[in-house]
Write an enzyme that holds these catalytic residues in place. Structure first.
Site, mmCIF file in Angstrom:
data_model
loop_
_atom_site.group_PDB
_atom_site.id
_atom_site.type_symbol
_atom_site.label_atom_id
_atom_site.label_comp_id
_atom_site.label_asym_id
_atom_site.label_seq_id
_atom_site.Cartn_x
_atom_site.Cartn_y
_atom_site.Cartn_z
ATOM 1 N N VAL A 71 0.849 -1.202 0.000
ATOM 2 C CA VAL A 71 0.000 0.000 0.000
ATOM 3 C C VAL A 71 0.883 1.251 0.000
ATOM 4 O O VAL A 71 0.661 2.205 -0.758
ATOM 5 C CB VAL A 71 -0.961 -0.002 1.215
ATOM 6 C CG1 VAL A 71 -1.811 1.261 1.218
ATOM 7 C CG2 VAL A 71 -1.852 -1.246 1.217
ATOM 8 N N CYS A 72 1.908 1.230 0.840
ATOM 9 C CA CYS A 72 2.832 2.376 0.933
ATOM 10 C C CYS A 72 3.497 2.661 -0.409
ATOM 11 O O CYS A 72 3.696 3.821 -0.781
ATOM 12 C CB CYS A 72 3.928 2.093 1.956
ATOM 13 S SG CYS A 72 3.321 1.847 3.616
ATOM 14 N N THR A 73 3.826 1.613 -1.124
ATOM 15 C CA THR A 73 4.494 1.791 -2.423
ATOM 16 C C THR A 73 3.585 2.560 -3.381
ATOM 17 O O THR A 73 4.022 3.480 -4.077
ATOM 18 C CB THR A 73 4.877 0.409 -3.000
ATOM 19 O OG1 THR A 73 5.776 -0.213 -2.069
ATOM 20 C CG2 THR A 73 5.530 0.531 -4.359
#
Ligand code: BEZ
Length: 208
Positions: free
Chosen positions: A44-46
């Protein structure tokens, strides 16, 4: 210390992917979109890092500097950025804070022990050029943030500051805005010579 809207955003010195920064000095006369992430090399962070990079021109047009934070080292961040660029088809240029010991995540209350003792949740702070905190949002680790909303709220805050207006539900740029109840009709005649629509004495809509 509990941070609240209107508080001065705490200053800090820290290593980032673009060098050491003093936060207030780095922010200068810009607005800041400061956003935290649980960890590097997570899916998700990516996508969120990639989206922020893709929207670089949109942030610049609004005089906003993005500043990411993740609780890993500069070296890890730099390796991760290669993945972000590759998978999200972008070039990430904004700094990412290396908050390995959680000093900044603690200062900004980004660690929620009920979620994780060590990883930051998805916090958002919008900070204005006077360093005041103007918006705080917290998303869970499992849900990526809505960047249309982030740009919308920046637009709303900046328009509100410029014209002394408030924005209705689901407002988007170009929509009518609200004349705050603190502005009398007498004063509104000066501020809004274009006139307004009065649905109730406390609900007046105008265009700016
Ligand atoms: C993610 O960024 O994909 C993620 C990070 C921590 C927990 C769950 C998801």
């Amino acid at each position: 210390m509990t941070l609240r809207l209107g508080d001065t955003a705490p200053n800090f010195r820290i290593a980032t992917t673009t060098g050491d920064i003093d936060f207030h000095e780095w922010a200068g006369d810009s607005w800041v979109f400061f956003f935290s992430h649980p960890a590097d090399f997570t899916p998700v962070c990516t996508t969120e890092m990639g989206r922020t990079a893709q929207l670089g021109d949109q942030f610049t047009a609004r005089n906003v500097k993005p500043l990411g934070l993740s609780t890993d080292s500069v070296e890890e961040h730099l390796k991760w950025i290669e993945d972000v660029n590759d998978t999200q088809n972008t070039t990430l240029r904004f700094p990412i804070v290396a908050d390995k010991d959680h000093a900044i995540a603690g200062l900004y209350e980004m660690i929620h022990p009920g979620e994780s003792e060590t990883a930051a949740v998805r916090s958002v702070y919008i900070i204005d050029p006077t360093k005041r905190i103007r918006l705080m949002m917290t998303y869970p680790m499992s849900v990526g943030r809505n960047f249309t909303e982030i740009l919308r709220v920046i637009d709303a805050l900046q328009l509100g500051d410029k014209h002394k207006v408030a924005m209705p539900a689901d407002w988007k740029p170009g929509d009518k805005v609200i004349i705050p109840p603190s502005v009398s009709n007498e004063k509104a005649k000066d501020l809004f010579p274009q006139g307004w629509e009065e649905l109730r004495p406390y609900l007046r809509l105008t265009e700016v």
